[in-house]
Design a protein around this motif. Sequence first.
Motif, PDB file in Angstrom:
ATOM      1  N   ALA A   1      16.709 -32.720 -12.698  1.00 31.55           N
ATOM      2  CA  ALA A   1      16.476 -31.037 -12.167  1.00 31.55           C
ATOM      3  C   ALA A   1      17.388 -30.517 -12.944  1.00 31.55           C
ATOM      4  N   CYS A   2      18.302 -30.698 -13.711  1.00 36.19           N
ATOM      5  CA  CYS A   2      19.217 -29.790 -14.482  1.00 36.19           C
ATOM      6  C   CYS A   2      18.589 -29.279 -15.632  1.00 36.19           C
ATOM      7  N   LEU A   3      18.669 -27.961 -15.929  1.00 30.23           N
ATOM      8  CA  LEU A   3      18.214 -27.288 -17.020  1.00 30.23           C
ATOM      9  C   LEU A   3      19.567 -27.371 -18.124  1.00 30.23           C
ATOM     10  N   PRO A   4      19.264 -27.072 -19.564  1.00 27.86           N
ATOM     11  CA  PRO A   4      20.292 -26.918 -20.334  1.00 27.86           C
ATOM     12  C   PRO A   4      21.183 -25.759 -20.232  1.00 27.86           C
ATOM     13  N   ALA A   5      22.356 -25.707 -20.363  1.00 28.85           N
ATOM     14  CA  ALA A   5      23.209 -24.559 -20.237  1.00 28.85           C
ATOM     15  C   ALA A   5      24.499 -24.616 -21.367  1.00 28.85           C
ATOM     16  N   ARG A   6      24.952 -23.614 -21.533  1.00 26.68           N
ATOM     17  CA  ARG A   6      26.367 -23.572 -22.353  1.00 26.68           C
ATOM     18  C   ARG A   6      27.340 -24.177 -21.794  1.00 26.68           C
ATOM     19  N   ALA A   7      27.685 -25.206 -22.040  1.00 28.14           N
ATOM     20  CA  ALA A   7      28.545 -26.126 -21.092  1.00 28.14           C
ATOM     21  C   ALA A   7      29.552 -27.092 -22.031  1.00 28.14           C
ATOM     22  N   ALA A   8      30.511 -27.523 -21.572  1.00 27.09           N
ATOM     23  CA  ALA A   8      31.322 -28.690 -22.257  1.00 27.09           C
ATOM     24  C   ALA A   8      31.749 -29.481 -21.149  1.00 27.09           C
ATOM     25  N   VAL A   9      32.030 -30.699 -21.534  1.00 29.34           N
ATOM     26  CA  VAL A   9      32.865 -31.758 -20.624  1.00 29.34           C
ATOM     27  C   VAL A   9      33.808 -31.982 -21.702  1.00 29.34           C
ATOM     28  N   LEU A  10      35.014 -31.266 -21.268  1.00 31.72           N
ATOM     29  CA  LEU A  10      36.464 -31.109 -21.796  1.00 31.72           C
ATOM     30  C   LEU A  10      37.006 -32.446 -21.893  1.00 31.72           C
ATOM     31  N   GLU A  11      36.748 -33.234 -20.937  1.00 31.18           N
ATOM     32  CA  GLU A  11      37.581 -34.609 -20.790  1.00 31.18           C
ATOM     33  C   GLU A  11      36.750 -35.478 -19.826  1.00 31.18           C
ATOM     34  N   ALA A  12      36.754 -36.632 -20.116  1.00 35.07           N
ATOM     35  CA  ALA A  12      36.015 -37.578 -19.102  1.00 35.07           C
ATOM     36  C   ALA A  12      36.685 -39.056 -19.360  1.00 35.07           C
TER      37      ALA A  12
ATOM     38  N   SER B   1      38.873 -42.321 -14.410  1.00 30.62           N
ATOM     39  CA  SER B   1      39.695 -41.758 -13.140  1.00 30.62           C
ATOM     40  C   SER B   1      39.246 -40.153 -12.780  1.00 30.62           C
ATOM     41  N   GLY B   2      38.401 -39.493 -13.880  1.00 34.59           N
ATOM     42  CA  GLY B   2      38.423 -38.158 -13.415  1.00 34.59           C
ATOM     43  C   GLY B   2      37.548 -37.533 -14.862  1.00 34.59           C
ATOM     44  N   PHE B   3      37.392 -36.191 -14.567  1.00 35.33           N
ATOM     45  CA  PHE B   3      36.900 -35.247 -15.918  1.00 35.33           C
ATOM     46  C   PHE B   3      37.088 -33.823 -15.546  1.00 35.33           C
ATOM     47  N   THR B   4      36.966 -32.944 -16.630  1.00 33.94           N
ATOM     48  CA  THR B   4      37.208 -31.743 -16.597  1.00 33.94           C
ATOM     49  C   THR B   4      36.097 -30.905 -17.416  1.00 33.94           C
ATOM     50  N   LEU B   5      35.314 -30.077 -16.682  1.00 36.21           N
ATOM     51  CA  LEU B   5      34.139 -29.205 -17.208  1.00 36.21           C
ATOM     52  C   LEU B   5      34.467 -28.016 -17.303  1.00 36.21           C
ATOM     53  N   GLU B   6      33.622 -27.214 -18.319  1.00 39.90           N
ATOM     54  CA  GLU B   6      33.872 -25.802 -18.359  1.00 39.90           C
ATOM     55  C   GLU B   6      32.349 -25.246 -18.753  1.00 39.90           C
ATOM     56  N   ASN B   7      31.956 -24.554 -18.193  1.00 43.29           N
ATOM     57  CA  ASN B   7      30.632 -23.738 -18.359  1.00 43.29           C
ATOM     58  C   ASN B   7      30.803 -22.171 -18.486  1.00 43.29           C
ATOM     59  N   GLN B   8      30.171 -21.337 -19.329  1.00 44.81           N
ATOM     60  CA  GLN B   8      30.581 -19.992 -19.500  1.00 44.81           C
ATOM     61  C   GLN B   8      29.015 -19.292 -19.634  1.00 44.81           C
ATOM     62  N   GLN B   9      29.156 -18.120 -18.967  1.00 39.29           N
ATOM     63  CA  GLN B   9      27.899 -17.210 -19.402  1.00 39.29           C
ATOM     64  C   GLN B   9      28.586 -15.799 -19.173  1.00 39.29           C
ATOM     65  N   ASP B  10      27.941 -15.097 -20.379  1.00 39.58           N
ATOM     66  CA  ASP B  10      28.237 -13.754 -20.418  1.00 39.58           C
ATOM     67  C   ASP B  10      27.218 -12.889 -19.711  1.00 39.58           C
ATOM     68  N   VAL B  11      27.545 -11.863 -18.717  1.00 34.65           N
ATOM     69  CA  VAL B  11      26.778 -10.972 -18.039  1.00 34.65           C
ATOM     70  C   VAL B  11      27.202  -9.624 -18.240  1.00 34.65           C
ATOM     71  N   PRO B  12      25.923  -8.520 -18.345  1.00 37.13           N
ATOM     72  CA  PRO B  12      26.147  -7.342 -18.596  1.00 37.13           C
ATOM     73  C   PRO B  12      26.564  -6.307 -17.377  1.00 37.13           C
ATOM     74  N   VAL B  13      27.642  -6.879 -16.557  1.00 37.70           N
ATOM     75  CA  VAL B  13      28.080  -6.033 -15.548  1.00 37.70           C
ATOM     76  C   VAL B  13      29.758  -5.877 -15.763  1.00 37.70           C
ATOM     77  N   ASP B  14      30.437  -5.410 -15.049  1.00 40.99           N
ATOM     78  CA  ASP B  14      31.977  -5.484 -15.162  1.00 40.99           C
ATOM     79  C   ASP B  14      32.338  -6.375 -14.108  1.00 40.99           C
TER      80      ASP B  14
END
Length: 178
Positions: free
Chosen positions: A15-26, A29-42
């Motif tokens: 069900a997942c769509l591609p996105a700007r994302a990163a698996v920072l560490e995996a 025993s665990g993992f760290t993820l980071e996703n970012q989006q820029d939006v045109p609002v304050d």
Amino acid sequence: MKSSLPGLLAILLAACLPARAAVLEATPSGFTLENQQDVPVDADAAWKALVQDVGQWWPSDHTWWGDSARLSIDPRAGGCFCEVNGGQQARHLEVVFVDPGRTLRMSGGLGPLQGMGLQGVLEFRLAPLESGGTRITLWYRVGGYTPDDLSAFAPIVDRVQGLQLGGLAAHLRGDGEG
């Protein structure tokens, strides 16, 4: 959710769509993820949508009872990111840190991670852009004991996080796409 864990993970992956994302560490025993989006609002408008409109941007197929309108975030220390369907209720995450317009930090395990007894810290970070918009970073670190290798879960959860953040970004852009 009554599906088996492997079946549920396959559904989530499909069900997942591609996105700007990163698996920072995996690791096993665990993992760290980071996703970012820029939006045109304050940042204030982004914050308001994040905490007040969660039922409008969170994907309904990533809720326990199939209706994102049943979600709420109480943006205060000890508050709940909850889903209520009459007598059926879920505390997805507990709010542990609030800096309005900047940071919302919550603790817990989302989706099948909760049932696996895993713990995570999820942060939404809002930062102003020179353009006048806002960069929203969704950061999630998960760990804990499980007989499963958690590094295998990282890319799947990362794609789901991308969907969730994409929903918020689409809501803020008014374009209906993540």
